[in-house]
Motif scaffolding. Sequence first.
Motif, PDB file in Angstrom:
ATOM      1  N   GLY A 195       0.767  -1.239   0.000  1.00  0.00           N
ATOM      2  CA  GLY A 195       0.000   0.000   0.000  1.00  0.00           C
ATOM      3  C   GLY A 195       0.797   1.288   0.000  1.00  0.00           C
ATOM      4  O   GLY A 195       0.233   2.371   0.203  1.00  0.00           O
ATOM      5  N   ILE A 196       2.096   1.209  -0.241  1.00  0.00           N
ATOM      6  CA  ILE A 196       2.912   2.428  -0.298  1.00  0.00           C
ATOM      7  C   ILE A 196       2.627   3.198  -1.586  1.00  0.00           C
ATOM      8  O   ILE A 196       2.628   4.434  -1.611  1.00  0.00           O
ATOM      9  N   ALA A 197       2.400   2.472  -2.655  1.00  0.00           N
ATOM     10  CA  ALA A 197       2.126   3.078  -3.959  1.00  0.00           C
ATOM     11  C   ALA A 197       0.910   2.416  -4.587  1.00  0.00           C
ATOM     12  O   ALA A 197       0.617   1.245  -4.323  1.00  0.00           O
ATOM     13  N   GLU A 198       0.206   3.191  -5.418  1.00  0.00           N
ATOM     14  CA  GLU A 198      -0.989   2.649  -6.075  1.00  0.00           C
ATOM     15  C   GLU A 198      -0.632   1.737  -7.239  1.00  0.00           C
ATOM     16  O   GLU A 198      -1.390   0.828  -7.575  1.00  0.00           O
ATOM     17  N   ARG A 199       0.529   1.983  -7.837  1.00  0.00           N
ATOM     18  CA  ARG A 199       0.963   1.187  -8.982  1.00  0.00           C
ATOM     19  C   ARG A 199       2.487   1.186  -9.043  1.00  0.00           C
ATOM     20  O   ARG A 199       3.146   2.027  -8.420  1.00  0.00           O
ATOM     21  N   VAL A 200       3.032   0.257  -9.812  1.00  0.00           N
ATOM     22  CA  VAL A 200       4.481   0.106  -9.936  1.00  0.00           C
ATOM     23  C   VAL A 200       5.150   1.400 -10.378  1.00  0.00           C
ATOM     24  O   VAL A 200       6.216   1.776  -9.887  1.00  0.00           O
ATOM     25  N   GLY A 201       4.517   2.105 -11.310  1.00  0.00           N
ATOM     26  CA  GLY A 201       5.118   3.313 -11.866  1.00  0.00           C
ATOM     27  C   GLY A 201       5.398   4.394 -10.845  1.00  0.00           C
ATOM     28  O   GLY A 201       6.304   5.206 -11.022  1.00  0.00           O
ATOM     29  N   VAL A 202       4.632   4.422  -9.743  1.00  0.00           N
ATOM     30  CA  VAL A 202       4.847   5.437  -8.715  1.00  0.00           C
ATOM     31  C   VAL A 202       6.222   5.259  -8.066  1.00  0.00           C
ATOM     32  O   VAL A 202       6.953   6.231  -7.843  1.00  0.00           O
TER      33      VAL A 202
END
Length: 253
Positions: A48-55
């Motif tokens: 849950g640190i990022a919404e998607r890999v790209g972030v």
Amino acid sequence: MSNESQKHKNYEILNLLGYGLAKFNDDFVRQFGFATKTEFYDYFVKIGIAERVGVVKNRQDLFDPFFDNGRKGWWQKGNAYIHRKTLIDNLFGKEDVVGYTNIVKMYLHDNFGIKELIVKVKPIQKSRFKKMQETGLEAELFFMNNYDQIELFNGGILEDARLYGDGYDFQIDVTEKSFLAEVKGLREKNGNFRLTENEFKKAQEYESDYILTLVLNLNEQPKFLTIENPLKNLLFEKRIIRGVETTIYYASV
């Protein structure tokens, strides 16, 4: 490229991850038990640190230009985000990959409840991390590295006065004149800030030689707003904090 105009809810940890990836590369990834960056990216989406890999990848791209790692990253941005690296360098730049990773793991354990990441860090490392989450140090470092861009201070010699606690942060000597600079940081382009009673009194004493220097927009691309004789040019609200009987003066820009 992600939109950096708004502060991500996990701003601090994403910057730490991007810095670690750019500086230590695969060694940083292996400290978390992963063989590839893809697995590393996926993990931080999963918890849950990022919404998607790209972030997560974009944070690495942001820091890549500041390290000799063979990757260009967001080189088009120039030094727009170097203040983020400067802050982390100042606090954790001497750490090796193990020490740095342990600081990141401590943050994840304490702030996100990732229980499998249990590490021991030195008390001073915890103190440095608390300092990272404040605007003060980041604004002061930006000022120290860029004060010469301010026309009033151009060509001046800076002397650090923060340890003296005498109501100002820096003295800047320009030819025959000395200015006192009190530096405040704001995350956004505008907002509220405060002067302590000591700072307020020093501003009263030195008037136009006391320069309130605001570092605005720390979340994205910082810029200076300098206010000469701030007590004359800003409206301050006096507040007394009961219990400790401290007087604070609030203003906004």
